[in-house]
Design an enzyme around this catalytic site. Structure first.
Site, short mmCIF file in Angstrom:
data_model
loop_
_atom_site.label_atom_id
_atom_site.label_comp_id
_atom_site.label_asym_id
_atom_site.label_seq_id
_atom_site.Cartn_x
_atom_site.Cartn_y
_atom_site.Cartn_z
CB ALA A 148 -0.98 -0.17 1.06
CE LYS A 196 6.80 -2.08 12.98
NZ LYS A 196 5.97 -2.36 14.09
CB ALA A 214 1.60 -12.12 0.10
CD GLN A 215 2.93 -19.12 2.20
OE1 GLN A 215 2.11 -19.79 1.86
NE2 GLN A 215 3.92 -19.20 2.75
CD GLU A 236 -5.75 -18.16 -2.60
OE1 GLU A 236 -5.97 -17.22 -1.92
OE2 GLU A 236 -4.32 -18.16 -3.01
CG HIS A 275 -4.51 -18.81 6.68
ND1 HIS A 275 -4.23 -20.22 6.49
CD2 HIS A 275 -4.17 -18.09 5.47
CE1 HIS A 275 -4.26 -20.28 5.05
NE2 HIS A 275 -4.13 -19.11 4.50
NE ARG A 327 -7.81 -17.36 4.01
CZ ARG A 327 -7.00 -16.75 3.55
NH1 ARG A 327 -6.78 -15.32 4.13
NH2 ARG A 327 -6.30 -16.68 2.36
CG HIS A 347 -3.72 -14.78 7.48
ND1 HIS A 347 -2.30 -14.84 7.44
CD2 HIS A 347 -4.26 -14.55 6.53
CE1 HIS A 347 -2.19 -14.95 5.84
NE2 HIS A 347 -3.51 -14.50 5.54
NE ARG A 403 -7.76 -10.71 3.98
CZ ARG A 403 -6.63 -11.54 3.28
NH1 ARG A 403 -6.82 -11.86 1.92
NH2 ARG A 403 -5.77 -12.42 3.99
P1 FAD Z 1 2.51 -4.30 5.15
O1 FAD Z 1 2.65 -5.07 3.82
O2 FAD Z 1 2.27 -5.04 6.34
O3 FAD Z 1 3.58 -3.16 5.28
C1 FAD Z 1 3.55 -2.32 6.36
C2 FAD Z 1 4.53 -1.70 6.49
O4 FAD Z 1 4.53 -0.49 7.38
C3 FAD Z 1 5.93 -2.21 6.73
O5 FAD Z 1 6.94 -1.82 5.76
C4 FAD Z 1 6.21 -2.03 8.21
O6 FAD Z 1 7.48 -2.12 8.64
C5 FAD Z 1 5.72 -0.54 8.25
N1 FAD Z 1 5.31 -0.13 9.56
C6 FAD Z 1 4.37 -0.61 10.47
N2 FAD Z 1 4.45 0.26 11.68
C7 FAD Z 1 5.47 1.39 11.31
C8 FAD Z 1 5.63 2.41 11.97
N3 FAD Z 1 5.25 2.61 13.33
N4 FAD Z 1 6.56 3.44 11.67
C9 FAD Z 1 7.18 2.92 10.31
N5 FAD Z 1 6.80 2.07 9.46
C10 FAD Z 1 5.79 1.21 10.09
N6 FAD Z 1 -2.95 -11.20 1.16
C11 FAD Z 1 -3.44 -11.65 -0.17
O7 FAD Z 1 -4.12 -10.81 -0.91
N7 FAD Z 1 -2.73 -12.42 -0.76
C12 FAD Z 1 -1.91 -13.60 -0.35
O8 FAD Z 1 -1.59 -14.28 -0.78
C13 FAD Z 1 -1.72 -13.27 1.11
N8 FAD Z 1 -0.74 -14.05 1.71
C14 FAD Z 1 -0.27 -13.81 3.00
C15 FAD Z 1 0.63 -14.55 3.66
C16 FAD Z 1 1.01 -14.01 4.74
C17 FAD Z 1 2.31 -15.04 5.29
C18 FAD Z 1 0.50 -12.88 5.50
C19 FAD Z 1 1.16 -12.58 6.80
C20 FAD Z 1 -0.35 -12.14 4.69
C21 FAD Z 1 -1.00 -12.55 3.67
N9 FAD Z 1 -1.86 -11.67 2.79
C22 FAD Z 1 -2.13 -11.92 1.74
C23 FAD Z 1 -2.32 -10.44 3.53
C24 FAD Z 1 -1.23 -9.42 2.83
O9 FAD Z 1 0.00 -9.90 2.49
C25 FAD Z 1 -1.45 -8.20 3.70
O10 FAD Z 1 -2.64 -7.72 4.19
C26 FAD Z 1 -0.77 -6.99 2.74
O11 FAD Z 1 0.54 -7.37 2.43
C27 FAD Z 1 -0.84 -5.66 3.69
O12 FAD Z 1 -0.19 -4.74 3.06
P2 FAD Z 1 0.11 -3.19 3.51
O13 FAD Z 1 1.11 -2.49 2.62
O14 FAD Z 1 -1.03 -2.79 4.16
O15 FAD Z 1 1.01 -3.50 4.94
C1 SIN Z 2 -2.64 -17.72 1.26
O1 SIN Z 2 -1.80 -17.97 0.61
O2 SIN Z 2 -3.34 -18.63 1.88
C2 SIN Z 2 -2.95 -16.37 1.71
C3 SIN Z 2 -3.76 -15.69 1.06
C4 SIN Z 2 -4.68 -14.73 1.75
O3 SIN Z 2 -4.32 -14.41 2.89
O4 SIN Z 2 -5.31 -13.85 0.98
#
Ligand code: FAD
Ligand code: SIN
Length: 540
Positions: free
Chosen positions: A17, A36, A47-48, A114, A242, A293, A354, A389
């Protein structure tokens, strides 16, 4: 000693994001992006399964909308779902244009299936989709001159009227956000960053639970900062567990990070079995392994409790070994390292925290309840996920609404006059440097255990009340320490997790029904009233 910086747009977080918003905004304004840890450390990077989007002629927007809404258990905001689904393919094209490579088969995207999806629609890069996207985004962002990235810089608190003394009591509905105080984690120096616009893109809060698929950065900082400042937070009771994370005997690492076994493995034909090899999921939902899920995680939880087992099994060994290894090289290697050859034997799995479906309440342009404050990605609550979700909709939501934030911020910067008040420097007079790390690690563990034991997949009133009381005690102790001590990262993260835990429990107590991810034995059915749970801190 304090330092000051200023910029047009401050972005907090370098996951999908934050990075995507930075790219779009850099086309018309200067950006400082703070993160951070190292810039690639994010949930995104792990993300997988992939990113859901309509790209096939066998699919349609209406199908994707229908699946998202059905999975959301009556609480999705249909308008927002439509925006996400209809703008999704264009944002996927953007990702491809900056160099993301999704897996292909015979020249077409190799779309995966999925839980909750009626057709295969998940674009993926084998089972390392997040890493592929994060790497492409970082490569692109690094090449752009007017994006300054500050690593190892942790945002502490938003700058709004609440920390400008003479404006402290101004009404919540007309507040402004003027940036953030941030901590250089190495020097422990606090920097004041003033910005015309601030975007929270800080991701999730899985670390509030003892067992989670989330990395250690997922400490709910954005939600806690926004809540402390008085922004609206919604639907925090909907924590997605999850169904399948790797069960590691005696997993006692403090962060409680469990390796994810992607849902795509079930889409590929993986079967869930009890510990003694019996199929069970058909008793819970006719979609079996591919039910949403909430249903699968609850079914596993029930089976574990019924049999007193530590884990269930996920078996793909009936599929061709080369295919398994080709599609899931990361999972294959991980399991092999743990002594399990998934081409030959089943994987022990358990549910783990998750994803946070709730977050900072935003509108269709990711604007939060203060002027100049935006939130996108997992930290936000757009309404697209409702009470549960749909798999792989998170990465999609993040890019669609980061793009929308960028569009709105361009208009906002053009139309607005900026009148910054005299923002005070960070004041830590009277505090002492403390190395009392034991207070942090002890309370961190205690908080995670309380949340796991009392605010998990199946809830009840008594346990929620008990959790609330215990979390309040931890809150008092840590708050007292915070006021006396020169701040450091772990203290700030613990403080943020405590706030998130309080907000989750409060929201869970407010919801007098079972819906989607919130299942309580005291109100086992869904009510006719589908409403969001909105919280706002008015004690400012
Ligand atoms: P993030 O990618 O978590 O990024 C947050 C950022 O903010 C990081 O850089 C962190 O260091 C920074 N940050 C946090 N707090 C602070 C602070 N106080 N000051 C400065 N920086 C800070 N979703 C899917 O749609 N498909 C998938 O296949 C999928 N697989 C997943 C697998 C795993 C193992 C996990 C954990 C999640 C998965 N998800 C998946 C969910 C998805 O990955 C996340 O919801 C999504 O990547 C979130 O993106 P984001 O940019 O909001 O946050
Ligand atoms: C997964 O690969 O099972 C994670 C997908 C997701 O969190 O949307």
């Amino acid at each position: 000693m304090n330092s000051r910086l200023n910029t047009d747009v401050l972005i907090i977080g370098s996951g999908i994001a934050g990075l995507f918003a930075a790219l779009k905004i850099s086309e018309y304004a200067d950006v400082i992006l703070v993160t951070k840890k190292d810039k690639d450390e994010s949930n995104t990077n792990y993300a997988q399964g992939g990113i859901a989007s309509v790209t096939s002629k066998y699919d349609s927007f209406e199908n994707h909308i229908k699946d998202t809404i059905a999975t959301g258990a009556g609480l999705c905001n249909e308008k927002m779902v439509r925006i996400m689904v209809e703008e999704g393919p264009q944002r996927v094209k953007d990702l491809i244009e900056i160099g993301t490579h999704f897996s292909k088969k015979d020249g077409e995207f190799d779309l995966a299936l999925e839980g909750g999806h009626s057709v295969p629609r998940i674009l993926h890069a084998k089972d390392l989709t997040g890493k592929e996207i994060e790497t492409a985004l970082i490569r692109k962002v690094n090449s752009i001159k007017n994006i300054e990235i500050m690593e190892n810089t942790l945002a502490i608190d938003l700058i709004t009227e609440h920390n400008v003394k003479k404006l402290k009591h101004s009404p919540l509905q007309s507040r402004n956000c003027w940036g953030s105080y941030v901590l250089d984690s190495y020097t422990r120096r606090v920097i004041k960053i003033s910005a015309k616009v601030t975007i929270l893109a800080t991701g999730g809060l899985g670390q509030v639970y003892q067992h989670t698929t989330n990395p250690s950065i997922a400490t709910g900082d954005g939600i806690a900062m926004a809540y402390r400042a008085g922004a609206k937070i919604a639907n925090m009771e909907f924590i997605q567990f999850h169904p399948t994370s790797f069960y590691k005997k005696g997993n006692t690492n403090v962060s409680g990070i469990s390796f994810l076994i992607s849902e795509a493995l079930r889409g590929f034909g993986g079967k869930l079995l009890t510990n003694n090899g019996k199929e069970f999921i058909h008793q819970y939902d006719e979609r079996k392994e591919l039910a949403p899920r909430d249903i699968v995680a609850r079914a596993i939880d029930f089976e574990l409790k019924k049999h007193g087992d530590q884990y269930v099994l996920l078996d793909v060994s009936h599929k061709r070994a080369e295919e398994i290894i080709d599609h899931f090289p990361n999972i294959y290697q991980y399991c092999l390292g743990e002594g399990i050859d998934i081409t030959k034997e089943p994987i022990p799995v358990v549910p783990a925290a998750h994803y946070s479906c709730g977050g900072i309440l935003v509108n269709e342009y990711s604007s939060a309840s203060f002027r100049g404050l935006y939130a996108c990605g997992e930290v936000s609550m757009t309404g697209v996920h409702g009470a549960n979700r749909l798999a792989s909709n998170s990465l999609l939501e993040a890019v669609v609404f980061a793009n929308r934030a960028a569009l709105d911020i361009e208009r906002f910067l053009k139309e607005s006059k900026f009148d910054f008040p005299d923002i005070p420097d960070w004041d830590d007079t009277g505090t002492l440097t403390s190395e009392e790390k034991i207070l942090i690690s002890h309370n961190f563990k205690a908080l995670k255990t309380i949340m796991w034991d009392y605010v998990s997949i199946v809830r009840n009133n008594q346990q929620l009340e008990r959790a609330a009381k215990r979390i309040d005690l931890i809150f008092q102790e840590v708050e007292d320490f915070y006021k006396r001590t020169k701040i450091f990262s772990e203290l700030l993260e613990l403080r943020n997790l405590i706030t998130c835990a309080q907000v989750i429990v409060k929201s869970a107590i407010m919801r007098k029904e079972s819906r989607g991810l919130h299942y309580t034995l005291d109100y086992p059915s869904m009510s006719n009233l589908a409403e969001d749970t909105v919280l706002q801190n008015t004690q400012l």
